[in-house]
Design an enzyme around this catalytic site. Structure first.
Site, PDB file in Angstrom:
ATOM      1  CG  HIS A   1      -2.104   0.858   1.155  1.00 30.95           C
ATOM      2  ND1 HIS A   1      -2.435   1.753   2.150  1.00 30.95           N
ATOM      3  CD2 HIS A   1      -3.063   1.011   0.204  1.00 30.95           C
ATOM      4  CE1 HIS A   1      -3.535   2.404   1.826  1.00 30.95           C
ATOM      5  NE2 HIS A   1      -3.940   1.979   0.656  1.00 30.95           N
TER       6      HIS A   1
ATOM      7  CE  LYS B   1      -1.783   5.174  -1.443  1.00 28.29           C
ATOM      8  NZ  LYS B   1      -1.708   3.989  -0.576  1.00 28.29           N
TER       9      LYS B   1
ATOM     10  CG  ASP C   1      18.027  13.550  -9.849  1.00 29.18           C
ATOM     11  OD1 ASP C   1      18.091  12.487 -10.488  1.00 29.18           O
ATOM     12  OD2 ASP C   1      18.040  14.673 -10.386  1.00 29.18           O
TER      13      ASP C   1
ATOM     14  CG  HIS D   1      -7.811   8.104  -0.439  1.00 33.22           C
ATOM     15  ND1 HIS D   1      -6.453   8.048  -0.681  1.00 33.22           N
ATOM     16  CD2 HIS D   1      -8.273   6.843  -0.598  1.00 33.22           C
ATOM     17  CE1 HIS D   1      -6.117   6.800  -0.983  1.00 33.22           C
ATOM     18  NE2 HIS D   1      -7.199   6.048  -0.933  1.00 33.22           N
TER      19      HIS D   1
ATOM     20  CE  LYS E   1      -4.549   6.054   2.731  1.00 33.17           C
ATOM     21  NZ  LYS E   1      -5.871   6.377   2.330  1.00 33.17           N
TER      22      LYS E   1
ATOM     23  CG  ASP F   1      -0.289  15.816  23.251  1.00 34.88           C
ATOM     24  OD1 ASP F   1      -1.517  15.731  23.445  1.00 34.88           O
ATOM     25  OD2 ASP F   1       0.540  15.128  23.862  1.00 34.88           O
TER      26      ASP F   1
END
Length: 514
Positions: free
Chosen positions: A170, A172, A177, A410, A412, A417
């Site tokens: 999952h 991404k 470079d 979508h 996440k 704090d």
């Protein structure tokens, strides 16, 4: 979206077709390659290295909130790269944005850039000819994570090989470079970048430079060399040069289509790479730690103590005052409910933003969350569910990526704090914790943490239903419409049939794989 119905099929139906599954090809003699570290003399390196040296021990981060801007960032980084592009994704669509980004990788390879493309195989249906064609290029290598042996009838693979195919990559990341990397929640597809007919997913990425980029590159190397990463030339039919020419021609046609107008405008107005190369980009230089799963998790071989869920507990630390949690697929399980309840009992303010049933694109996942709502509310956890389809609130648009009407959350991200945040691919669900591999950044930033807290405080009342316990302990959804409040006694804007289906799914023993 996440392949759950296919996975359910693999559990429910008997394994009568076991003989239909042939084995995977051997991995012996794969090409070995590693991230290049001598890239300070590239244009990106010359711009970033002096800034990194001026902020020892810290990395520079910039939030990529706008969907079309996030697409432009990837396109422009691909154009700026001189040595390497390391690209890792769970989903890569063969739509407008996916085709344009594949063409951008090809153009980079044409000018001598080494391109390594690692894709999870769960969502590559229809891409086989393009991937095989790209792999023909001497500067491009493509690998598939936990691939399906049967390319057309993929569902056959679940018979006899379910335990492996139920585990997905999952992660991404998009790294140029070994100097700049984009990590976050977005896959590659029109629904993530705000164009075409696909409803927009509200999402968030971080552009990072400095020491943490080397960590992302080292992590990519782990996945690239893992026992789950298969070269496509050992899996796919041989491609022809004409297939690669077809990709180039298709990308050229798409660039001229009216549907690509939003992207053309985004690329024209996005000058972040120019400002990056000129040393003018407004980074926030803060401690950033990359966390990720061992790729052995993709085969069920990673030790529990090294899984990302455990590491996030350690890195984020114990909350003293408040926790904000944003997760599109929120399945806390009984253990998660107890953990959040324990925080609430200690006086920590816990606020959760997830998708409403009407906004959730995976109803079976919502079933795993819905049966825990009452217990969470009784424990003192504040619950908000994002509304579907209406125009995004400016606060959400500015911080969570909505540039037009948004259909589904979508992003996440977790905040603790108001001093540190997590941004990445990890959902608060059993699949992220135990089955899929995940990654992300833990960022020590009061600015980002305060921004997340402000977004949830300011935007949620107008953009999300507040879930409460009504008289007799029944659930209620409060929808604010200007100065008035509408109270719903069932999941708003859903049919009785959908609600019945979710209730039925919540009774099934499938929470472990949601």
């Amino acid at each position: 979206m996440r392949g759950f119905w296919a996975q359910l099929l693999g559990i429910v139906l008997p394994g009568t077709l076991l003989a239909a599954c042939s084995g995977l090809p051997p991995l012996a003699d794969r090409t070995e390659s590693r991230a290049l570290h001598d890239t300070e003399d590239t244009p990106l390196g010359q711009a970033i290295a002096p800034l990194a040296r001026a902020h020892p021990g810290r990395s520079g981060v910039v939030a990529l909130a706008d969907a079309q801007g996030a697409f432009a960032a990837r396109m422009l980084l691909a154009a700026a790269a001189q040595r390497t592009l390391d690209v890792q994704y769970y989903i890569w669509r063969s739509d407008l944005s996916g085709t344009l980004l594949l063409a951008a990788l090809h153009r980079a390879a044409e000018r001598g850039v080494r391109v390594r493309l690692l894709l999870d195989d769960n969502n590559t249906a229809g891409l086989d000819p393009l991937l095989a064609a790209l792999n023909l290029h001497p500067n491009i290598e493509v690998r598939l994570f936990n691939p399906f042996v049967h390319r057309r009838l993929r569902w056959l693979g679940y018979f006899g090989d379910f335990a492996r195919l139920n585990r997905r990559m999952h992660n991404k990341s998009f790294t140029a470079d070994n100097q700049a990397s984009i990590v976050g929640g977005r896959n590659v597809g029109d629904e993530y970048f705000g164009t075409g007919d696909a409803p927009l997913f509200v999402d968030l990425d971080m552009l990072a430079v400095g020491p943490v980029v080397r960590d992302v590159s080292s992590d990519f190397d782990r996945y690239w060399a893992s026992a789950s990463a298969y070269p496509v030339d050992r899996l796919l039919p041989a491609a022809a040069d004409a297939d690669l020419a077809h990709l180039v021609e298709r990308a050229a046609r798409i660039e001229d289509e009216p549907a690509a107008a939003d992207y053309r405008r985004a690329l024209a107005r996005s000058d972040f790479v120019r400002r990056m190369l000129a040393g003018e980009l407004a980074y926030e230089w803060v401690p950033v730690r990359m966390v990720s799963d061992d790729p052995a998790k993709g085969l069920g071989h990673a030790a529990p103590e090294v899984l990302i869920g455990q590491r996030l507990k350690e890195v984020l630390g114990t909350a003293a005052r408040e926790v904000q949690l944003v997760s599109p697929y929120f399945v806390p399980t009984a253990a998660g409910v107890e953990a959040l309840a324990a925080l609430a009992r200690q006086g920590v303010k816990v606020t959760v933003l997830t998708n409403s049933l009407a906004a959730n694109d995976v109803a079976v996942v919502h079933a795993g969350y819905a049966k825990r709502r009452k217990a969470l509310l009784e424990a003192g956890v504040a619950l908000y569910e994002m509304m579907p389809g209406s125009e995004a609130h400016p606060g959400v648009a500015g911080r969570l990526g909505a540039s037009r009407s948004a259909a589904s959350l979508h992003a996440k991200t977790f905040g603790v704090d108001r001093v540190r945040v997590f941004v990445g691919s990890f959902n608060f669900d059993p699949r992220s914790a135990r089955l899929n591999t995940e990654m992300g950044f833990v960022i020590e930033s009061q600015t980002l943490a305060q921004g997340l807290a402000d977004t949830m405080a300011d935007a949620m009342p107008q953009r999300a239903y507040e879930v409460r316990l009504g008289a007799g302990g029944a659930l209620q959804w409060l929808e604010r419409q200007g100065d008035s409040v509408v109270i719903h006694d069932t999941d708003p804007h859903t049919s009785a049939g959908l609600r019945l289906a979710v209730w039925f799914l919540s009774l099934l023993p499938i929470e472990w794989m949601l």
